[in-house]
Design a protein around this motif. Structure first.
Motif, PDB file in Angstrom:
ATOM      1  N   GLN A   5       0.845  -1.193   0.000  1.00 54.69           N
ATOM      2  CA  GLN A   5       0.000   0.000   0.000  1.00 54.69           C
ATOM      3  C   GLN A   5       0.881   1.244   0.000  1.00 54.69           C
ATOM      4  N   GLN A  16      -3.761  10.097  -0.861  1.00 55.16           N
ATOM      5  CA  GLN A  16      -4.497   8.903  -1.268  1.00 55.16           C
ATOM      6  C   GLN A  16      -3.776   7.649  -0.808  1.00 55.16           C
ATOM      7  N   LYS A  18      -3.189   3.858  -2.153  1.00 54.87           N
ATOM      8  CA  LYS A  18      -3.262   3.181  -3.445  1.00 54.87           C
ATOM      9  C   LYS A  18      -2.511   1.859  -3.366  1.00 54.87           C
ATOM     10  N   GLY A  19      -3.129   0.777  -3.813  1.00 54.78           N
ATOM     11  CA  GLY A  19      -2.457  -0.519  -3.868  1.00 54.78           C
ATOM     12  C   GLY A  19      -1.427  -0.522  -4.987  1.00 54.78           C
ATOM     13  N   ASN A  22      -2.180  -0.472  -8.897  1.00 54.24           N
ATOM     14  CA  ASN A  22      -3.537   0.006  -9.183  1.00 54.24           C
ATOM     15  C   ASN A  22      -3.481   1.370  -9.858  1.00 54.24           C
ATOM     16  N   ARG A  24      -6.211   3.409  -9.813  1.00 47.85           N
ATOM     17  CA  ARG A  24      -7.080   4.307  -9.047  1.00 47.85           C
ATOM     18  C   ARG A  24      -6.787   4.187  -7.557  1.00 47.85           C
ATOM     19  N   THR A  26      -7.525   3.762  -3.639  1.00 57.24           N
ATOM     20  CA  THR A  26      -8.464   3.004  -2.828  1.00 57.24           C
ATOM     21  C   THR A  26      -9.367   3.987  -2.083  1.00 57.24           C
ATOM     22  N   LYS A  27      -8.753   5.038  -1.526  1.00 53.70           N
ATOM     23  CA  LYS A  27      -9.499   6.053  -0.793  1.00 53.70           C
ATOM     24  C   LYS A  27      -8.665   7.334  -0.731  1.00 53.70           C
ATOM     25  N   TYR A  38      -5.287   4.541   7.635  1.00 50.77           N
ATOM     26  CA  TYR A  38      -6.086   3.653   6.790  1.00 50.77           C
ATOM     27  C   TYR A  38      -5.188   2.656   6.049  1.00 50.77           C
ATOM     28  N   ILE A  42      -4.925  -1.683   6.149  1.00 56.63           N
ATOM     29  CA  ILE A  42      -4.956  -2.547   4.960  1.00 56.63           C
ATOM     30  C   ILE A  42      -3.684  -3.404   4.899  1.00 56.63           C
ATOM     31  N   GLN A  46      -3.501  -7.472   4.974  1.00 57.60           N
ATOM     32  CA  GLN A  46      -2.966  -8.198   3.815  1.00 57.60           C
ATOM     33  C   GLN A  46      -1.543  -8.709   4.043  1.00 57.60           C
TER      34      GLN A  46
END
Length: 74
Positions: A5, A16, A18-19, A22, A24, A26-27, A38, A42, A46
């Motif tokens: 992440q 932001q 972001k994985g 990715n 986009r 994630t949040k 946050y 995650i 994971q």
């Protein structure tokens, strides 16, 4: 093991989570502190890494929550 992440500045303002790989976010958050909290949750779920970037996009901190290939020596 899940995706690493990344906490990075968001182009529209704020930060932001972001994985890795990715396209986009994630949040999106107003503050980096919220995004880090946050992203940390995650990464723990994971069993992956959390990489925190500064405003210029450079990695300023890295935390591993999974199987660390280079654990600290006592």
């Amino acid at each position: 093991m899940g995706k690493n992440q990344h906490v990075t500045p968001h182009p529209g303002g704020g930060f932001q989570v972001k994985g890795a790989g990715n396209s986009r976010a994630t949040k999106i958050f107003e503050t980096q502190r919220e995004a880090i909290a946050y992203g940390r949750e995650i990464a723990k779920n994971q069993q992956s890494e959390l990489l925190i970037h500064n405003r210029k996009g450079q990695i300023r901190e890295r935390n591993s929550y999974g199987n660390d290939p280079f654990p600290p020596k006592d």
